[in-house]
Scaffold this motif. Structure first.
Motif, PDB file in Angstrom:
ATOM      1  N   SER A  47       0.837  -1.194   0.000  1.00 42.93           N
ATOM      2  CA  SER A  47       0.000   0.000   0.000  1.00 42.93           C
ATOM      3  C   SER A  47       0.872   1.243   0.000  1.00 42.93           C
ATOM      4  O   SER A  47       2.050   1.190   0.353  1.00 42.93           O
ATOM      5  N   ILE A  49       0.521   5.179   1.597  1.00 43.74           N
ATOM      6  CA  ILE A  49      -0.235   6.121   2.416  1.00 43.74           C
ATOM      7  C   ILE A  49       0.319   7.510   2.106  1.00 43.74           C
ATOM      8  O   ILE A  49       1.517   7.759   2.271  1.00 43.74           O
ATOM      9  N   CYS A  50      -0.543   8.404   1.623  1.00 44.36           N
ATOM     10  CA  CYS A  50      -0.137   9.757   1.237  1.00 44.36           C
ATOM     11  C   CYS A  50      -0.346  10.702   2.420  1.00 44.36           C
ATOM     12  O   CYS A  50      -1.463  10.833   2.919  1.00 44.36           O
ATOM     13  N   ILE A  57      -2.424  11.847   7.634  1.00 41.35           N
ATOM     14  CA  ILE A  57      -3.336  11.531   6.537  1.00 41.35           C
ATOM     15  C   ILE A  57      -4.621  12.309   6.788  1.00 41.35           C
ATOM     16  O   ILE A  57      -5.137  12.313   7.903  1.00 41.35           O
ATOM     17  N   ASN A  62      -6.608   8.945   0.366  1.00 39.92           N
ATOM     18  CA  ASN A  62      -5.168   9.083   0.190  1.00 39.92           C
ATOM     19  C   ASN A  62      -4.416   7.795   0.531  1.00 39.92           C
ATOM     20  O   ASN A  62      -3.211   7.818   0.774  1.00 39.92           O
ATOM     21  N   VAL A  63      -5.127   6.674   0.552  1.00 39.88           N
ATOM     22  CA  VAL A  63      -4.505   5.368   0.721  1.00 39.88           C
ATOM     23  C   VAL A  63      -4.753   4.579  -0.562  1.00 39.88           C
ATOM     24  O   VAL A  63      -5.887   4.389  -0.979  1.00 39.88           O
ATOM     25  N   TYR A  65      -4.278   0.982  -2.293  1.00 35.88           N
ATOM     26  CA  TYR A  65      -4.076  -0.425  -1.915  1.00 35.88           C
ATOM     27  C   TYR A  65      -4.982  -1.289  -2.787  1.00 35.88           C
ATOM     28  O   TYR A  65      -5.617  -0.771  -3.721  1.00 35.88           O
ATOM     29  N   HIS A  71      -4.955   6.616  -7.039  1.00 33.88           N
ATOM     30  CA  HIS A  71      -5.228   7.878  -6.356  1.00 33.88           C
ATOM     31  C   HIS A  71      -6.065   8.745  -7.275  1.00 33.88           C
ATOM     32  O   HIS A  71      -5.891   8.721  -8.501  1.00 33.88           O
ATOM     33  N   THR A 111       3.980   0.628   2.496  1.00 33.22           N
ATOM     34  CA  THR A 111       3.814  -0.350   3.560  1.00 33.22           C
ATOM     35  C   THR A 111       3.491  -1.724   2.971  1.00 33.22           C
ATOM     36  O   THR A 111       3.041  -1.836   1.839  1.00 33.22           O
ATOM     37  N   GLU A 186      -5.762  -0.986   8.055  1.00 30.01           N
ATOM     38  CA  GLU A 186      -6.537   0.028   8.785  1.00 30.01           C
ATOM     39  C   GLU A 186      -5.794   0.481  10.046  1.00 30.01           C
ATOM     40  O   GLU A 186      -5.729   1.672  10.350  1.00 30.01           O
ATOM     41  N   VAL A 189      -2.861   2.754   9.024  1.00 24.01           N
ATOM     42  CA  VAL A 189      -3.348   4.083   8.625  1.00 24.01           C
ATOM     43  C   VAL A 189      -3.721   4.913   9.845  1.00 24.01           C
ATOM     44  O   VAL A 189      -3.403   6.115   9.908  1.00 24.01           O
ATOM     45  N   TYR A 192      -1.280   7.288  11.504  1.00 22.98           N
ATOM     46  CA  TYR A 192      -0.981   8.566  10.849  1.00 22.98           C
ATOM     47  C   TYR A 192      -2.115   9.581  10.953  1.00 22.98           C
ATOM     48  O   TYR A 192      -2.034  10.651  10.361  1.00 22.98           O
TER      49      TYR A 192
END
Length: 193
Positions: A47, A49-50, A57, A62-63, A65, A71, A111, A186, A189, A192
């Protein structure tokens, strides 16, 4: 020639590949030989994560996966889920167009997590030959590679592998290699938020 990164090492992508615009992040792994534990159906998921400049986040969109393969900006595309890790080379690939990343995104965190690790009683000690690599899409040249695996990840069910981030208007890459105890993406994420 690719740079073999050590944990914590950082490189300038602008220096290593001047004019770099599009990269492929390849992630790979193999299932270790069984040690009496259940390695059947060991499924790792990659994944991105932005994060914003504060390392947070601000939107679940913005994830990127297996459940959200691109995106909304068109800057990041996940090429699909590999359920087994079998075969040579990359098991999962993520394409990043650095020129399309929205300005509010300052950091891309790559990740890998084990799917349903608690119910399957699986962790990263069951994984070998794990790596993340960055390839310049314009010439297919591998820029950097970070290899990790080992007993220090026993009990860990997720991995913060690497990051690409903006610093002084240029992109850099850092090898992280931190294991986390998470019951899926989850949980990673949430750290963040």
């Amino acid at each position: 020639m690719a740079i073999n990164l050590e944990k914590g090492q950082r490189i300038s992508l602008a220096k290593e590949a001047p004019g770099l615009t599009k990269v492929m992040c390849g992630l790979g792994w193999d299932v270790a030989k069984p040690d009496g534990r259940n390695t059947k159906n060991l499924d790792l998921d990659s994944s991105v994560i932005c994060l914003d400049a504060q390392g947070k986040i601000n939107d679940i969109a913005n994830v990127v996966y297996f459940g959200n393969l691109s995106h909304r900006s068109g800057s990041i595309t996940h090429l699909g889920d590999n359920l087994t890790g079998e075969g040579e080379g990359d098991d999962e690939q993520i394409i990043v167009d650095l020129t399309k990343i929205p300005t509010e995104i300052a950091r891309l965190v790559f990740t890998v997590n084990i799917y349903e690790p608690i119910s399957r009683k699986q962790d990263f000690a069951m994984v070998k030959n794990a790596f993340v690599r960055l390839v310049n899409m314009s010439n297919n040249q591998e820029l950097a590679r970070y290899n990790l695996s080992g007993l220090e990840y026993m009990g860990m069910t997720g991995m913060i592998m690497a990051e690409i981030y903006r610093h002084n208007n240029e992109w850099k890459m850092g090898a992280i290699g931190n294991g986390v105890k998470a019951n899926g993406l989850e949980d990673i994420v949430k750290s963040y938020a």
